[in-house]
Design an enzyme around this catalytic site. Structure first.
Site, PDB file in Angstrom:
ATOM      1  N   GLU A   1       1.086   5.647   0.265  1.00  0.00           N
ATOM      2  CA  GLU A   1       0.508   6.971   0.462  1.00  0.00           C
ATOM      3  C   GLU A   1       1.255   7.913  -0.482  1.00  0.00           C
ATOM      4  O   GLU A   1       2.467   7.762  -0.690  1.00  0.00           O
ATOM      5  CB  GLU A   1       0.643   7.438   1.916  1.00  0.00           C
ATOM      6  CG  GLU A   1      -0.023   6.516   2.935  1.00  0.00           C
ATOM      7  CD  GLU A   1      -1.503   6.287   2.674  1.00  0.00           C
ATOM      8  OE1 GLU A   1      -2.164   7.194   2.129  1.00  0.00           O
ATOM      9  OE2 GLU A   1      -2.001   5.184   3.000  1.00  0.00           O
TER      10      GLU A   1
ATOM     11  N   ASP B   1       0.864  -1.184   0.000  1.00  0.00           N
ATOM     12  CA  ASP B   1       0.000   0.000   0.000  1.00  0.00           C
ATOM     13  C   ASP B   1       0.898   1.231   0.000  1.00  0.00           C
ATOM     14  O   ASP B   1       1.972   1.223   0.632  1.00  0.00           O
ATOM     15  CB  ASP B   1      -0.912   0.026   1.229  1.00  0.00           C
ATOM     16  CG  ASP B   1      -1.888   1.191   1.170  1.00  0.00           C
ATOM     17  OD1 ASP B   1      -2.920   1.058   0.492  1.00  0.00           O
ATOM     18  OD2 ASP B   1      -1.605   2.237   1.782  1.00  0.00           O
TER      19      ASP B   1
ATOM     20  N   ASP C   1      -2.699  -0.295   6.299  1.00  0.00           N
ATOM     21  CA  ASP C   1      -3.581  -0.652   5.184  1.00  0.00           C
ATOM     22  C   ASP C   1      -3.109  -1.934   4.506  1.00  0.00           C
ATOM     23  O   ASP C   1      -3.932  -2.756   4.065  1.00  0.00           O
ATOM     24  CB  ASP C   1      -3.637   0.494   4.170  1.00  0.00           C
ATOM     25  CG  ASP C   1      -4.434   1.684   4.693  1.00  0.00           C
ATOM     26  OD1 ASP C   1      -4.774   1.694   5.895  1.00  0.00           O
ATOM     27  OD2 ASP C   1      -4.711   2.616   3.914  1.00  0.00           O
TER      28      ASP C   1
ATOM     29  N   HIS D   1      -5.345   4.765   6.592  1.00  0.00           N
ATOM     30  CA  HIS D   1      -4.710   5.636   5.600  1.00  0.00           C
ATOM     31  C   HIS D   1      -3.220   5.814   5.891  1.00  0.00           C
ATOM     32  O   HIS D   1      -2.627   6.820   5.500  1.00  0.00           O
ATOM     33  CB  HIS D   1      -5.404   6.996   5.488  1.00  0.00           C
ATOM     34  CG  HIS D   1      -6.746   6.922   4.826  1.00  0.00           C
ATOM     35  ND1 HIS D   1      -6.897   6.556   3.500  1.00  0.00           N
ATOM     36  CD2 HIS D   1      -7.983   7.154   5.303  1.00  0.00           C
ATOM     37  CE1 HIS D   1      -8.190   6.573   3.192  1.00  0.00           C
ATOM     38  NE2 HIS D   1      -8.866   6.918   4.261  1.00  0.00           N
TER      39      HIS D   1
END
Length: 563
Positions: A23, A21, A167, A162
């Site tokens: 960001e 994952d 995540d 998040h």
């Protein structure tokens, strides 16, 4: 259709998955858009390792992204840049199947980061838990397919926050729950899972044999139809593996399914390495114009900015390159913006009247006589008085002077000083379009001017990949594997290379796409020049010195767009 033994594949319990994952800064995929990476490696339900790090994107993180993720610019200031993180992550994920929720987003950022920083994207198999959930779950089981919704549905041990590692951990539990579901419908191997994700038609499955005799080497593949016509052209690092993917339904585009249904056979052209394959693909697309390649229906057209041949010349946008033109631009609109910006900066006329010279001090222009024209030549300039503006354009095109660029920038600064901020921003963006075009023009023309240049790129296994480039075109390609003396290979490639005669125009007759492809390869980190017949150099007074300005403009434009 019953699978053969070599097609039974890897059992899911023996498959290593890396659930990842990211960001990001929230912008479209960019080489420096990642702010955090979290990944979990699992096999057979057991966690083998975790990978987590913040990443400094080198720019300000927008406020709405800070509010969503909690990651601030101050938090990432001491973090490594993505080019430092990628080698470790690629090693962590090597040989695994990548898994992500909405995998197109995460994989898109990772692939773009690799391409932007000179790392080869390994093209791993990818499983998207979002797509898998939509395929597996009935509508009444869940109100939606967001990661948080699925984590609650399956009772995940970690809930999404998040933040990348949390995540990724939540996605692990979602993946395992979904794999239990597909096991009940007979999906027990990785290959069956990849086949199960998209809808695969019986016609696609029946044609898997078309890939059976293809080599497992880099090259170009050509799908041919009933009349032996070329339907589609593509490139691959592994021809057999790539073509087989067309028969598993991994590509869900309707036109590709239609193409596969029409295909009768698949031909291939083996290449020494990926660069040669990309060049050959360009040439085959131009030669065959296959119906199912979008680039055949919408070929990348090159546009050029040229001075008209008359006593009081103006700038026009043309399709055919010739000596003394500026370009190529990738669209007519960009070329028109560049032409208008140059004309405004130098005082060149923009009207389309054909104005002959009829004496030392007069311009017989009807519009000027009627007072209906504001062009510089309408003020009864002589050709000699008009000449400095023309000379500025000509000097910029060849790179001997960039006074026209400074004049355009002064106009932007004057508008900003006068607080005409919207006009200043528009003029700034127009100047940026011109600068990018000038920079590309000079870089491509510099490479196209070299009679012979030999480049070498590391192949990642201790060997070298070579390209012999003549006048901006690939004349020969080859490899020297680890342990093979490279210079005899280079000499053989030069001796067998295609003869290339220079043509007209700034690119010496080469195609802009091919020269651009070779240029991007040459400036990758790690690529070396073996030798060159003449020095390869860009103009000292081109747009190269404006790169910091362009970077500031790109940042400002992004912040304005976010705002």
């Amino acid at each position: 259709m019953q699978l053969t033994f070599d097609e039974l594949g890897t059992p899911l319990r023996d498959t290593t998955f890396v659930i990842v994952d990211l960001e990001t800064t929230g912008a479209p995929p960019a080489p420096d858009g990642i702010t955090e990476i979290g990944a979990v490696k699992v096999r057979g339900g057991e966690v083998l390792g975790e990978f987590a790090t913040l990443v400094d994107p080198g720019s300000v993180i927008p406020p709405q992204i800070v509010a969503l993720t909690g990651i601030t610019t101050a938090m990432v200031r001491a973090a490594p840049r993505i080019q430092e993180v990628l080698p470790a992550f690629l090693e962590f994920a090597a040989g695994s199947v990548l898994v992500a929720h909405n995998a197109g987003f995460d994989v898109g950022f990772l692939r773009t980061a690799c391409q932007g920083h000179g790392y080869a994207w390994p093209r791993p198999p990818v499983v998207c838990t979002l797509r898998l959930a939509r395929r597996v779950l009935a509508g009444q089981e869940t109100r939606g397919f967001r990661l948080a919704t699925l984590a609650r549905l399956f009772g995940a041990a970690t809930m999404p926050t998040h933040r990348a590692l949390d995540d990724a951990r939540a996605t692990v539990d979602v993946l395992h729950a979904l794999l239990e579901r597909v096991g009940s419908v007979g999906v027990h191997s990785l290959e069956e899972l990849l086949d199960y994700l998209p809808e695969v038609t019986p016609a696609q499955r029946r044609k898997r044999g078309l890939a059976a005799n293809l080599p497992e080497r880099p090259g170009v593949y050509l799908f041919r139809g009933p009349g032996d016509e070329v339907l589609y052209v593509g490139t691959a690092r592994n021809l057999r593996r790539r073509v087989r993917q067309y028969f598993t339904g991994s590509d869900t585009r309707g036109r590709i399914r239609e193409m596969v249904g029409l295909a009768e056979r698949v031909d291939s052209v083996e290449c020494a390495h990926a660069l040669e394959a990309q060049v050959r693909e360009l040439r085959l697309l131009a030669a065959h114009r296959p119906a199912y390649n979008r680039r055949s229906k919408n070929p990348r057209k090159a546009w050029w900015v040229a001075l008209t041949d008359e006593p009081f010349p103006r700038l026009s946008v043309v399709r055919q390159p010739r000596d003394g033109v500026l370009g190529p631009f990738t669209s007519q609109a960009r070329a028109k913006v560049a032409a208008d910006t140059l004309a405004g900066a130098t005082g060149l006329r923009t009207c389309t009247q054909r104005i002959p010279a009829t004496g030392a001090d007069a311009t017989p222009c009807v519009l000027a006589e009627l007072g209906r024209c504001g062009a510089p030549c309408a003020g009864r300039q002589t050709v000699e008085q008009y000449a400095p503006a023309v000379r500025q354009i000509a000097d910029l095109i060849v790179g001997t002077d960039n006074a026209a660029l400074h004049a355009a920038n002064r106009q932007v600064e004057q508008l900003a000083t006068g607080q005409h901020f919207e006009q200043a921003a528009r003029r700034r963006d127009e100047l940026a379009t011109l600068l990018r075009g000038v920079e590309r023009a000079h870089r491509l023309a510099a490479l196209a001017a070299v009679p012979e240049l030999i480049g070498a790129a590391p192949d990642g296994a201790g060997g070298w990949e070579f390209a012999v480039i003549r006048y901006g075109r690939l004349a020969s390609a080859g490899v020297a594997r680890r342990g093979v003396a490279p210079m005899p290979v280079v000499d053989a490639l030069v001796a067998s290379a295609e003869t290339v005669l220079p043509g007209p125009g700034p690119l010496r007759g080469a195609g802009a796409e091919e020269t651009g492809l070779l240029l991007r390869w040459l400036i990758q980190p790690g690529v070396r020049l073996v030798r060159t017949e003449v020095p390869w150099a860009e103009p000292a007074h081109g747009a190269g010195g404006w790169r910091p300005w362009l970077e500031r403009v790109a940042t400002a434009s992004t912040l304005e767009h976010v705002g």
